[in-house]
Design a protein around this motif. Structure first.
Motif, short mmCIF file in Angstrom:
data_model
loop_
_atom_site.label_atom_id
_atom_site.label_comp_id
_atom_site.label_asym_id
_atom_site.label_seq_id
_atom_site.Cartn_x
_atom_site.Cartn_y
_atom_site.Cartn_z
N GLY A 1 35.52 37.25 15.01
CA GLY A 1 34.72 36.04 14.87
C GLY A 1 34.51 35.67 13.41
O GLY A 1 34.58 34.50 13.03
N ARG A 2 34.24 36.67 12.58
CA ARG A 2 34.02 36.42 11.15
C ARG A 2 35.30 35.89 10.50
O ARG A 2 35.26 34.97 9.67
N LEU A 3 36.45 36.46 10.87
CA LEU A 3 37.71 36.03 10.25
C LEU A 3 38.10 34.62 10.70
O LEU A 3 38.53 33.80 9.89
N ALA A 4 37.96 34.35 11.98
CA ALA A 4 38.29 33.01 12.47
C ALA A 4 37.38 31.97 11.79
O ALA A 4 37.84 30.90 11.37
N GLY A 5 36.10 32.31 11.66
CA GLY A 5 35.18 31.42 10.97
C GLY A 5 35.55 31.25 9.51
O GLY A 5 35.41 30.16 8.93
N GLY A 6 36.03 32.33 8.89
CA GLY A 6 36.46 32.26 7.50
C GLY A 6 37.65 31.34 7.30
O GLY A 6 37.74 30.61 6.31
N VAL A 7 38.59 31.38 8.25
CA VAL A 7 39.74 30.48 8.18
C VAL A 7 39.29 29.02 8.32
O VAL A 7 39.76 28.14 7.59
N ALA A 8 38.35 28.77 9.23
CA ALA A 8 37.82 27.41 9.39
C ALA A 8 37.17 26.95 8.09
O ALA A 8 37.37 25.79 7.65
N GLU A 9 36.40 27.81 7.46
CA GLU A 9 35.75 27.45 6.19
C GLU A 9 36.78 27.20 5.10
O GLU A 9 36.62 26.28 4.28
N MET A 10 37.85 28.00 5.09
CA MET A 10 38.89 27.81 4.08
C MET A 10 39.59 26.47 4.28
O MET A 10 39.78 25.71 3.32
N TYR A 11 39.98 26.15 5.51
CA TYR A 11 40.63 24.87 5.77
C TYR A 11 39.70 23.71 5.43
O TYR A 11 40.13 22.67 4.91
N SER A 12 38.41 23.87 5.74
CA SER A 12 37.44 22.83 5.44
C SER A 12 37.32 22.62 3.94
O SER A 12 37.24 21.49 3.46
N ALA A 13 37.31 23.72 3.18
CA ALA A 13 37.24 23.62 1.72
C ALA A 13 38.48 22.92 1.16
O ALA A 13 38.38 22.07 0.26
#
Length: 569
Positions: A536-548
């Protein structure tokens, strides 16, 4: 909702927005795609929370999830909802920016002609031996060489005679077409929350249409979240998100302004809609994606234990993911009866599946389907993922005759002591399975030259929209620039896995199919593996990276920030 909804007025407003949209230049379209990606980034947490709540409900409507399962659901819902949609929008914006400058999207490797092995003529399918190949993965600006290490994907387009001819055709495809005007009714699937959003994005940016997006009734709680996440498209007048039943669908299809319909769902639903709206649909473009009895072929060979276990883990994860309420969930695992490692491989799959918690049968009709397929009632409203070994069509034909929306896959063996004989035998089996959306093939490293050539011929001639080598074919949907749809040739009367494609942000013409290749074993462990402790943390991290990245930042610090969870996963 239907009683309060003025279909005529809404479709007229959407049609006017579509008329304006047709003349918007690529650069401004790219800006809208990026603003929409930023909006999704800000709504990502709300999207995931709503999706997890929907899929946590038991038969009584109450939360039936353990903390562990809730963590698994967060990883799955983030990966298949916000992450896929963010990625699709970024790739769309990137392609449109390039089109505005050069007339075609920028790909890292120039399209090339490929030539099959013409000296071998016993292909069971007889696919063309020459294509125009376009490499679409990895995408360096999204850190694919790190996130999708060792993965590559090639879209194969029909032979145009030369690369130069293809480039001219591609440039034509990138120009908005006058016959793509109007409004598309998009009938969203209920199983994966990212499907409806991505289908709408594809219609707006790839087909220059405005979209009336009708969500599946099971996703009623997602409607306000998707309206907020896709708000730039809503504010531009290009998107309306509604929830309703069959009557709303008929009203929408009947609207004069509606020029196209796209459905993601089951073949029975598609046939019912077509037959109920036959005269209205006669003048409209119809596209659909209808699922698959998804095969996973295991080429026999001598695999290292780590490679063997990773491939077994992928299959287990592909069965458990979303309780197999996926059009691309693995349904038939094909092995050689003479493969020495077969039992060890199957033991590992079963071990992984037994270790997972049962999940609520939240998808409508799933419990009844489970009883119909297995004769076992679902007593507690939860479903345990399973693999049934050594099941054959002759004695249990129902497993091979339709796509069962329950978390059960079957393993069947084929004869053939040599690689040559195995490939011929297995190709006949998969050719008889319903659907042609996607298939996976696991193949060993270090094969003899002749055996390797024969396996490559099998891979190249499988008549599926996507063939994934050493990977779950659903990954092709997740990377978002591999055209997703059935193998060409479907018709309204016999649609197979569907008509047309979504996820073609590069506007590639004459798409035949795509081949995705991965190593036998990848690191880090994919966050969608349900036993991943930090998924969950990693998937959320990828979403944050794409958003950035969508906000104009590099995303590098987001990537670096994920490293502790990568190592703890």
């Amino acid at each position: 909702m239907h009683a309060e909804f003025d279909m005529a007025s809404e479709c007229q407003q959407l049609s006017r927005a579509a008329d304006r949209w047709r003349s918007v230049p690529p650069r401004e379209r790219a800006e809208l795609a990026m603003r929409t990606a930023q909006s999704i980034g800000s709504e990502s947490d709300a999207w995931v929370r709503a999706a997890v709540a929907m899929k946590s409900a038991g038969s009584d409507g109450q939360d039936a999830c353990t903390d562990h399962l809730r963590s698994v659901l967060r990883a799955e819902e983030c990966a298949t909802g916000p992450v896929v949609t963010l990625r699709l929008l970024f790739l769309t914006a990137q392609a449109l920016q390039s089109i505005g400058k050069t007339g075609v999207p920028d790909v890292s490797v120039r399209p090339r002609m490929t030539h099959g092995q013409n000296q071998i003529h016993e292909s069971p399918f007889g696919s063309p031996s020459s294509f125009v190949a376009v490499d679409v993965l990895p995408v360096s600006k999204l850190y694919d060489p790190t996130i999708f290490r060792g993965h590559r994907a090639t879209v194969r387009c029909s032979n145009t005679g030369s690369v130069e001819t293809f480039m001219k055709l591609w440039q034509e495809e990138c120009r908005p077409s006058p016959d793509a005007e109007g409004v598309a009714v998009v009938l969203g699937a209920g199983n994966v929350t990212g499907l409806a959003a991505a289908d709408a994005v594809s219609q707006i940016f790839e087909h220059s249409r405005a979209v009336l997006l009708k969500l599946h009734p099971v996703q009623v709680s997602l409607a306000p979240v998707l309206r907020a996440a896709l708000s730039p498209l809503v504010e531009a007048g290009l998107l309306r998100v509604v929830v309703g039943g069959a009557a709303l669908v008929c009203d929408a299809i009947s609207a004069q302004e509606v020029t196209a319909m796209h459905l993601t769902g089951g073949e029975e639903t598609f046939r019912n809609i077509v037959s109920s709206n036959k005269s209205e649909l006669r003048t409209k473009e119809i596209t659909c994606e209808l699922g698959n009895v998804t095969p996973w072929i295991i080429v026999p060979g001598n695999y290292s234990e780590k490679d063997l276990f990773f491939q077994a883990d992928q299959i287990a994860a592909s069965i458990a993911n979303n309780s197999s309420f996926n059009c691309i969930a693995t349904k038939v695992v094909l092995t050689s009866r003479h493969w020495a490692q077969r039992q060890r491989f199957l033991d590992r799959i079963e071990q992984r599946l037994r270790s997972l918690p049962a999940r609520p049968a939240w998808y409508p009709g799933a419990a009844d389907l489970h009883q119909k397929a297995t004769s076992d009632p679902v007593s507690d409203g939860c479903l345990q993922p399973k693999l049934l070994r050594d099941v054959h069509r002759e004695s249990h034909p129902h497993w091979f005759a339709r796509e069962w929306f329950i978390p059960i896959a079957v393993e069947t063996t084929v004869e053939g002591k040599s690689i040559e004989d195995f490939c011929v035998a297995v190709s006949h089996v998969v050719h008889d399975l319903p659907g042609n959306l996607a298939a996976s093939v696991t193949r060993p490293d270090g094969m003899a030259t002749h055996d390797e050539s024969r396996v490559e011929l099998l891979i190249e001639h499988l008549r599926y929209g996507v063939v994934a080598v050493n990977a779950w074919s659903a990954l092709a949907y997740a990377v978002a620039n591999i055209p997703w749809g059935g193998f060409p040739g479907g018709t309204i009367e016999a649609p197979e896995s569907g008509l047309g494609y979504v996820h073609n942000p590069y506007f590639l013409p004459l798409v035949q199919n795509s081949i995705l290749r991965a190593p036998l074993r990848v690191w880090p462990t994919p966050p969608w593996f349900p036993w991943h402790r930090k998924g969950g943390r990693l998937a959320g991290g990828v979403a944050e990276m794409y958003s950035a990245i969508a906000a104009g930042k590099s995303g590098l610090w987001n990537l670096v920030g994920m490293l502790p969870d990568v190592f703890r996963g």
